[in-house]
Design a protein around this motif. Sequence first.
Motif, PDB file in Angstrom:
ATOM      1  N   LYS A  73      27.202  27.834   2.416  1.00  0.00           N
ATOM      2  CA  LYS A  73      28.275  28.591   1.796  1.00  0.00           C
ATOM      3  C   LYS A  73      27.978  30.086   1.867  1.00  0.00           C
ATOM      4  O   LYS A  73      26.822  30.506   1.734  1.00  0.00           O
ATOM      5  CB  LYS A  73      28.442  28.191   0.336  1.00  0.00           C
ATOM      6  N   LEU A  74      29.029  30.861   2.057  1.00  0.00           N
ATOM      7  CA  LEU A  74      28.873  32.317   2.090  1.00  0.00           C
ATOM      8  C   LEU A  74      28.237  32.820   0.801  1.00  0.00           C
ATOM      9  O   LEU A  74      27.357  33.692   0.834  1.00  0.00           O
ATOM     10  CB  LEU A  74      30.225  32.977   2.312  1.00  0.00           C
ATOM     11  N   SER A  75      28.664  32.294  -0.337  1.00  0.00           N
ATOM     12  CA  SER A  75      28.116  32.760  -1.618  1.00  0.00           C
ATOM     13  C   SER A  75      26.623  32.494  -1.710  1.00  0.00           C
ATOM     14  O   SER A  75      25.864  33.331  -2.229  1.00  0.00           O
ATOM     15  CB  SER A  75      28.847  32.092  -2.780  1.00  0.00           C
ATOM     16  N   ASP A  76      26.178  31.342  -1.206  1.00  0.00           N
ATOM     17  CA  ASP A  76      24.744  31.036  -1.229  1.00  0.00           C
ATOM     18  C   ASP A  76      23.983  31.980  -0.304  1.00  0.00           C
ATOM     19  O   ASP A  76      22.890  32.462  -0.642  1.00  0.00           O
ATOM     20  CB  ASP A  76      24.506  29.591  -0.802  1.00  0.00           C
ATOM     21  N   TYR A  77      24.551  32.235   0.869  1.00  0.00           N
ATOM     22  CA  TYR A  77      23.892  33.118   1.828  1.00  0.00           C
ATOM     23  C   TYR A  77      23.741  34.522   1.257  1.00  0.00           C
ATOM     24  O   TYR A  77      22.665  35.136   1.363  1.00  0.00           O
ATOM     25  CB  TYR A  77      24.701  33.159   3.122  1.00  0.00           C
ATOM     26  N   VAL A  78      24.785  35.031   0.630  1.00  0.00           N
ATOM     27  CA  VAL A  78      24.743  36.387   0.077  1.00  0.00           C
ATOM     28  C   VAL A  78      23.741  36.479  -1.068  1.00  0.00           C
ATOM     29  O   VAL A  78      22.930  37.415  -1.126  1.00  0.00           O
ATOM     30  CB  VAL A  78      26.144  36.820  -0.391  1.00  0.00           C
ATOM     31  N   THR A  79      23.779  35.519  -1.985  1.00  0.00           N
ATOM     32  CA  THR A  79      22.927  35.620  -3.177  1.00  0.00           C
ATOM     33  C   THR A  79      21.481  35.225  -2.917  1.00  0.00           C
ATOM     34  O   THR A  79      20.572  35.771  -3.540  1.00  0.00           O
ATOM     35  CB  THR A  79      23.492  34.747  -4.308  1.00  0.00           C
ATOM     36  N   MET A  80      21.258  34.311  -1.966  1.00  0.00           N
ATOM     37  CA  MET A  80      19.898  33.809  -1.745  1.00  0.00           C
ATOM     38  C   MET A  80      19.205  34.434  -0.547  1.00  0.00           C
ATOM     39  O   MET A  80      17.964  34.427  -0.472  1.00  0.00           O
ATOM     40  CB  MET A  80      19.930  32.289  -1.589  1.00  0.00           C
ATOM     41  N   ARG A  81      19.986  34.968   0.402  1.00  0.00           N
ATOM     42  CA  ARG A  81      19.383  35.515   1.621  1.00  0.00           C
ATOM     43  C   ARG A  81      19.584  37.028   1.749  1.00  0.00           C
ATOM     44  O   ARG A  81      18.651  37.757   2.076  1.00  0.00           O
ATOM     45  CB  ARG A  81      19.978  34.818   2.858  1.00  0.00           C
TER      46      ARG A  81
END
Length: 462
Positions: free
Chosen positions: A391-399
Amino acid sequence: MPISTDKNGNYGPPLVSQKYSPLANIQFNATDQPTYSSLLTNRYRFLTNANVLPEPLNLAVPNWANTLASEVGTRPPIVVISSNRANWIRAGVNASQLQLAALGLGTLTFPNESDLRALTALAGQASSPPIYCPLRVGVTRNVYVVVHAFEYGYYKNVLAGTGITVVGWGFRKSQGSPADLHITGFGASRFAAIEFCKRLKAGGARWDHAWLLDDNAVALTGFPGFTAVENAMTVNTVCAGFQGGTSAESFDANKKWANTEVAQGRGGQAAVVPLSNPPGILQQAVLWNINYLTANQLNFGLAYVTSGEDLSFGNHFDRQGIAYLYYGGITVRKENVDGKEDNQTGSQALSAARHKFAGWLSKAENADSTAPPPPPITVQPISPADGGAQKLSDYVTMRVLPNSASRHEANNDMVKVRATCQAVEQITCGAIGAGFVTAVAINRTFSTNQQPAQAVQEQDIP
């Protein structure tokens, strides 16, 4: 298909070129057109499903009849988009009054808006007068500051007696919409400003253009003046823009710069308009052809909440061959106002509303769904170290955030929401520029002639 992208390790303030771009090297593909297009149309669908749109845009001034009458026979107005800076603007207006007296010019106003003596602070001022201060602009054009309705009363009280008219904007709440959900953001504020200009023009103003300025703009380098740029416009030129400042300078830096320019003979108005050299980003200070926008039913996209309202509009012009002027040789100079914000009840309420609105959109865009195209938005990281499709949200917040210039704020909920929202806006801006957005999505984003068409209501709030 997931959107291939990398993370921007420089994401975050203070540079304008980095603070709105959490992603890097996005791989745009024609086969992903349905995804890019749905990212735009879904934002409107979310709003209509929640009964937030379509609702009238309310525009408030102390007295509409007086405001319309004041535009008869004047030059194009200066319309400033602002938030949380009423006291800084007031300090700048006061500084311009002190500076004019200290210079002993024997005039009621500065000779022109390009006179950099206005910034040399001879009377011990601590803030620069913005370029739109009435004493710098002169008596031939009106100045307006456009703010959200939450801040209208405070701005009106603080700026009373300055010669600046405060305009409040806000979309009417319907009975069926969430009580704490308000349309806010960069796109909405500029949309409101343009609609305000259209109302002035429809009310009898004889000018064809209007200026939109950021509230902390204090100068334009090598500037030939507002009138000279206005005279360079044609009926088919949608706007004129300039090179945006990459960061806001301190008061001391602006004072030092102005003194140097004056000492070296560059402290006045430039003799000629330089050559136009588009394309460029239309930001910070732009002269808009209100006649053209009205006739072609164009305005900024409400879908751009935390970034991209200017870049998306400019990309649309470039793709469609809509002519505009761009003066890369003239740079907008801005002032850093950190620590000088109002932080009063209205600005706090607006900040909370912005966060709520962006978070509501991001949650909807990243929700699990079986109906293609998204939500949810998925990306394929270019770097193998960042894992597979996610998910884009996971990528932004975690990566992205933990490995960016904003890493110290990686656990801040407001920063997470803003970065995720900006990632969507960054993708759609690029897709518009690449020509990978459908005509339906473009029309939904930039046209005011929807069904029903956007309604605007005038309000008198003394």
